[in-house]
Design an enzyme around this catalytic site. Structure first.
Site, PDB file in Angstrom:
ATOM      1  N   LYS A  41      59.709  71.205 143.410  1.00  0.00           N
ATOM      2  CA  LYS A  41      60.501  71.433 144.628  1.00  0.00           C
ATOM      3  C   LYS A  41      60.694  70.138 145.417  1.00  0.00           C
ATOM      4  O   LYS A  41      61.801  69.830 145.873  1.00  0.00           O
ATOM      5  CB  LYS A  41      59.830  72.508 145.483  1.00  0.00           C
ATOM      6  CG  LYS A  41      60.627  72.959 146.672  1.00  0.00           C
ATOM      7  CD  LYS A  41      60.111  74.251 147.265  1.00  0.00           C
ATOM      8  CE  LYS A  41      58.620  74.399 147.233  1.00  0.00           C
ATOM      9  NZ  LYS A  41      57.827  73.281 147.730  1.00  0.00           N
TER      10      LYS A  41
ATOM     11  N   THR B 170      60.475  67.157 144.153  1.00  0.00           N
ATOM     12  CA  THR B 170      61.304  66.321 143.290  1.00  0.00           C
ATOM     13  C   THR B 170      62.771  66.700 143.427  1.00  0.00           C
ATOM     14  O   THR B 170      63.652  65.834 143.470  1.00  0.00           O
ATOM     15  CB  THR B 170      60.850  66.475 141.822  1.00  0.00           C
ATOM     16  OG1 THR B 170      59.443  66.243 141.750  1.00  0.00           O
ATOM     17  CG2 THR B 170      61.561  65.509 140.907  1.00  0.00           C
TER      18      THR B 170
ATOM     19  N   ARG C  69      57.577  66.545 154.076  1.00  0.00           N
ATOM     20  CA  ARG C  69      56.273  66.486 154.737  1.00  0.00           C
ATOM     21  C   ARG C  69      55.423  65.326 154.215  1.00  0.00           C
ATOM     22  O   ARG C  69      55.583  64.887 153.087  1.00  0.00           O
ATOM     23  CB  ARG C  69      55.508  67.796 154.504  1.00  0.00           C
ATOM     24  CG  ARG C  69      56.121  69.005 155.167  1.00  0.00           C
ATOM     25  CD  ARG C  69      55.482  70.286 154.675  1.00  0.00           C
ATOM     26  NE  ARG C  69      55.784  70.534 153.267  1.00  0.00           N
ATOM     27  CZ  ARG C  69      55.134  71.383 152.490  1.00  0.00           C
ATOM     28  NH1 ARG C  69      54.113  72.053 152.979  1.00  0.00           N
ATOM     29  NH2 ARG C  69      55.488  71.552 151.241  1.00  0.00           N
TER      30      ARG C  69
ATOM     31  N   LYS D  84      46.822  69.340 142.532  1.00  0.00           N
ATOM     32  CA  LYS D  84      48.286  69.369 142.558  1.00  0.00           C
ATOM     33  C   LYS D  84      48.914  67.979 142.569  1.00  0.00           C
ATOM     34  O   LYS D  84      50.002  67.770 142.064  1.00  0.00           O
ATOM     35  CB  LYS D  84      48.752  70.169 143.779  1.00  0.00           C
ATOM     36  CG  LYS D  84      50.250  70.421 143.809  1.00  0.00           C
ATOM     37  CD  LYS D  84      50.599  71.328 144.969  1.00  0.00           C
ATOM     38  CE  LYS D  84      52.097  71.586 145.029  1.00  0.00           C
ATOM     39  NZ  LYS D  84      52.850  70.412 145.457  1.00  0.00           N
TER      40      LYS D  84
ATOM     41  N   ALA E  90      52.197  75.510 153.346  1.00  0.00           N
ATOM     42  CA  ALA E  90      52.981  76.737 153.543  1.00  0.00           C
ATOM     43  C   ALA E  90      52.144  77.994 153.348  1.00  0.00           C
ATOM     44  O   ALA E  90      52.443  79.032 153.928  1.00  0.00           O
ATOM     45  CB  ALA E  90      54.168  76.759 152.586  1.00  0.00           C
TER      46      ALA E  90
ATOM     47  N   PHE F 189      56.045  75.592 149.031  1.00  0.00           N
ATOM     48  CA  PHE F 189      55.736  76.673 148.091  1.00  0.00           C
ATOM     49  C   PHE F 189      56.940  77.596 147.870  1.00  0.00           C
ATOM     50  O   PHE F 189      58.080  77.156 147.919  1.00  0.00           O
ATOM     51  CB  PHE F 189      54.496  77.443 148.535  1.00  0.00           C
ATOM     52  CG  PHE F 189      53.219  76.694 148.290  1.00  0.00           C
ATOM     53  CD1 PHE F 189      52.931  76.145 147.048  1.00  0.00           C
ATOM     54  CD2 PHE F 189      52.283  76.508 149.296  1.00  0.00           C
ATOM     55  CE1 PHE F 189      51.760  75.453 146.816  1.00  0.00           C
ATOM     56  CE2 PHE F 189      51.108  75.816 149.075  1.00  0.00           C
ATOM     57  CZ  PHE F 189      50.843  75.285 147.828  1.00  0.00           C
TER      58      PHE F 189
ATOM     59  N   PHE G  95      63.002  71.068 132.023  1.00  0.00           N
ATOM     60  CA  PHE G  95      61.860  70.547 131.284  1.00  0.00           C
ATOM     61  C   PHE G  95      62.320  70.293 129.844  1.00  0.00           C
ATOM     62  O   PHE G  95      63.260  70.933 129.360  1.00  0.00           O
ATOM     63  CB  PHE G  95      60.700  71.538 131.308  1.00  0.00           C
ATOM     64  CG  PHE G  95      59.920  71.541 132.596  1.00  0.00           C
ATOM     65  CD1 PHE G  95      58.529  71.521 132.580  1.00  0.00           C
ATOM     66  CD2 PHE G  95      60.553  71.570 133.828  1.00  0.00           C
ATOM     67  CE1 PHE G  95      57.800  71.530 133.763  1.00  0.00           C
ATOM     68  CE2 PHE G  95      59.840  71.577 135.011  1.00  0.00           C
ATOM     69  CZ  PHE G  95      58.446  71.559 134.981  1.00  0.00           C
TER      70      PHE G  95
ATOM     71  N   TRP H 252      64.456  64.428 137.557  1.00  0.00           N
ATOM     72  CA  TRP H 252      63.168  63.793 137.242  1.00  0.00           C
ATOM     73  C   TRP H 252      63.365  62.696 136.197  1.00  0.00           C
ATOM     74  O   TRP H 252      62.804  61.603 136.314  1.00  0.00           O
ATOM     75  CB  TRP H 252      62.186  64.854 136.737  1.00  0.00           C
ATOM     76  CG  TRP H 252      60.853  64.285 136.327  1.00  0.00           C
ATOM     77  CD1 TRP H 252      59.813  63.965 137.144  1.00  0.00           C
ATOM     78  CD2 TRP H 252      60.428  63.972 134.989  1.00  0.00           C
ATOM     79  NE1 TRP H 252      58.764  63.461 136.403  1.00  0.00           N
ATOM     80  CE2 TRP H 252      59.108  63.455 135.083  1.00  0.00           C
ATOM     81  CE3 TRP H 252      61.024  64.076 133.734  1.00  0.00           C
ATOM     82  CZ2 TRP H 252      58.382  63.057 133.961  1.00  0.00           C
ATOM     83  CZ3 TRP H 252      60.301  63.674 132.618  1.00  0.00           C
ATOM     84  CH2 TRP H 252      58.999  63.172 132.731  1.00  0.00           C
TER      85      TRP H 252
END
Length: 651
Positions: A94, A96, A118, A129, A357, A385, A473, A502
């Site tokens: 998200k 990214t 943020r 994470k 979140a 999130f 992906f 990405w």
């Protein structure tokens, strides 16, 4: 990494490497090629004047809020929020996508874009994470500066929060050991009048604040000096920016000096101790205030109004009652300014605030968005999130406080997460993915799309345009991606677009940017609506979120939560919006319930008041307000190259 060919902004066009290096390698490669000088980024690209920003090192600057005043008559740009489906523990990209979309709008389409994100907590940075700079060729650089300390805002929040915690303990200690008369004498020594924060307490008590201390009656002196805090009502906890499960419950006041007389006139002494705990800094109400404030004056008021607990008579005790509001604001005076950085493609980013979140409001600051909307034509802001928590809080809390209205919600989905929601095997950090995630399985993807469809339906309830970003992906197949896109459009999405930012940077999200631009052009902000009326009862608001957003059949409350609701109703806090803390991995409070659970009940175990920030904070299920570390945390890989000074192993 770059060539003589120019992008839409006139800078050397990004030439991504294949295979994509680690995030930190990409960042360090970009930095070595050269970033824009902060003066160029701030003044030439954004139009800031020289006195409207403060350089903070080489690659960062603090942006003053005064820019809003200069540009107050300029129309706002297009407001876009990026959210996602319920993620796997690995994350679905998200952040990214937020950066990739902003890069695409700027470097690929030539639009004036600005991302608002943020500041990451060091908890997940050194835990599981990772950071929140984005990743690959869609990230904020230098990423190690972004993920570690930044400009110290989170440290300022920690300092402010813990000063207030110390004030609470100290006040209870001194009140236990002193008479009202002695308390007053020490608070107001001869020759020293009432300070501004003391006058706020006098006004709250209905006492003339122009009086001198010696003019107060005996009863007025007692009312002023003795807060008489009921320790059983205290909800204010200490914080730190680290995942540390062993601090969830602690005992304080065990030192040999922390004793008081057992009773007035007694020679016996007793320990002045109590049980409390720690939260992670980004769950602090101080952080929420930073995210939801609109000015320095507003922040001073919000910090002073924060309620730490209640007196034994049931009266709320605030930071200003403890004499702390002004000092907290001084600690936060620099933190209120957003931090300006840039992406790998030299598009600007404002970084500000960092509430999680799942256990907080989950969005970057109002002031960053307000500034961005005056400086750019397209502002891409991120909600943490899944859309069930981050987006819901963005719409019902952040937009309500700011008065800003989004035109488009971008929902990020991955084939991987959809397979998980369709019944795929467990996805765990540090463990190989089960084979179904690496092989084409269209039926599993279609089955899992129920989760995505529910998020689309939820976003549409706020009357915004919805664009789905299918974050690519390497193992995804065209058939799987096409199946997702068809289901999204049938569910009411404006569009559903494959994005590969990405690996390719802004060019990989160019089609997404085109779809978002079209959605904004067709959107009507006057259609925007909230989910609930804040003047409804506390329980009705919690029920509205639980039924409409989560799909719950009902809500249950513990005895403690019922008592707190009664207390908030009595104190006049019932008209505040609701910020539910729950797991991010499911619509329900059961993290293992994938897809779209049905026939479940939300259990509210306690409700904290964030009166200063402006919301009530129900804690549901077994969600923890400070995470723990896994067996192999991320810090195992982090080190420093002592020869070059480069950080290594940070993702």
């Amino acid at each position: 990494m770059s060539s003589n060919e120019k992008d839409a902004l006139g800078y050397p066009k990004l030439e991504p490497r294949t295979p994509v290096p680690s995030d930190i390698e990409v960042s360090q490669d970009i930095v070595k090629l050269g970033l824009l000088p902060m003066k160029t980024l701030a003044e030439n690209n954004l139009g800031l004047e020289e006195d409207e920003y403060l350089p903070w090192g080489v690659h960062k600057a603090k942006v003053k809020l005064s820019v809003r005043d200069r540009l107050k008559d300029k129309p706002d740009g297009n407001y876009i929020v990026v959210t996602g489906i319920n993620p796997t523990p690995l994350g679905e990209g998200k952040s990214t996508t937020t950066i990739g979309l902003a890069q695409a709008l700027g470097a690929s389409l030539g639009r004036k874009s600005l991302a608002c994100i943020r500041q990451p907590s060091q908890g997940p940075t050194f835990g599981i994470k990772g950071g929140a700079a984005g990743g690959g060729y869609a990230q904020v650089v230098p990423m190690e500066e972004f993920n570690l300390h930044l400009t110290g805002d989170i440290h300022a929040v920690t300092a402010a929060n813990n000063l207030l915690a110390a004030a609470v303990e100290s006040r209870m200690f001194h009140e236990k050991s002193q008479s009202d008369e002695n308390l007053f004498k020490r608070l107001c020594p001869p020759g020293k009048g009432f300070s501004p924060v003391m006058k706020k307490r006098l006004e709250k008590l209905g006492i003339d604040p122009t009086k001198n201390p010696e003019e107060l009656t005996s009863d007025e002196k007692s009312a002023f000096a003795r807060l008489d805090i009921d320790p059983d009502t205290l909800t204010w906890q200490r914080v730190l920016d680290t995942c540390d499960r062993h601090l969830r419950k602690v005992e304080v006041g065990l030192g040999k000096s922390e004793t008081t007389k057992a009773s007035p006139g007694s020679t016996e002494r007793e320990q002045h101790n109590r049980t409390t705990g720690f939260d992670i800094t980004v769950a602090s109400e101080v952080m929420a205030v930073l995210a939801l404030t609109t000015s320095l004056t507003d922040m001073r008021e919000k910090l002073g109004k924060m309620v730490v607990g209640y007196s034994k008579k049931g009266e709320p005790i605030s930071a200003d009652d403890l004499g702390c509001g002004g000092a907290l604001t001084v600690l936060m005076k620099d933190a209120i300014m957003p931090t300006l950085m840039q992406t790998v493609e030299k598009t600007p980013v404002l970084v500000h605030a960092g509430p999680f979140a799942n256990i907080a409001t989950g969005n970057s600051s109002i002031v960053a968005d307000q500034i961005a909307l005056k400086l750019a034509d397209y502002v891409v802001t991120e909600a943490g999130f899944g859309a069930d928590i981050g987006m819901e809080k963005f719409m019902n809390i952040k937009c309500r406080e700011s008065g800003l209205k989004p035109k488009c919600a971008v929902i990020v989905a991955t084939v991987r997460a959809l397979k998980m929601h369709g019944g795929g095997g467990a996805v765990s950090a540090g463990k190989p993915l089960p084979p179904e995630y690496k092989e084409e399985n269209i039926e599993l993807v279609k089955k899992g799309c129920c989760n995505l469809v529910k998020h689309i339906e939820n976003a549409l309830k706020f009357k915004v345009k919805v664009v789905v970003a299918i974050n690519k992906f390497s193992t995804d197949t065209d058939a799987e991606i096409n199946a997702v896109a068809e289901i999204c459009k049938a569910a009411g999405a404006f569009d559903a677009v494959l994005a590969n930012h990405w690996a390719e940077g802004g060019e990989g999200a160019k089609n997404l940017a085109i779809a978002v631009e079209k959605a904004c052009a067709e959107a009507n902000v006057d259609d925007f609506k909230f989910l609930y009326d804040v003047n409804c009862s506390i329980k009705d608001k919690i029920m509205a979120i639980s039924k409409e957003i989560y799909g719950a059949k009902g809500v249950e409350y513990t005895e403690l939560a019922e008592k707190q609701i009664e207390q908030y109703n009595t104190s006049g806090f019932s008209n505040l919006p609701i910020c539910i803390a729950k797991t991010q991995y499911s619509f329900s409070c059961d993290a293992s319930a994938k897809g779209v659970p049905t026939d479940f009940v939300i259990t509210v175990r306690e409700i904290r008041s964030c009166v200063g920030a402006g919301f009530l904070y129900p804690i549901c299920g077994d969600i923890m307000t400070i995470p723990g570390l896994p067996t192999r945390p991320g810090f195992y890989d982090v080190d420093l190259d002592s020869e070059t000074g480069d950080v290594i192993g940070l993702f």
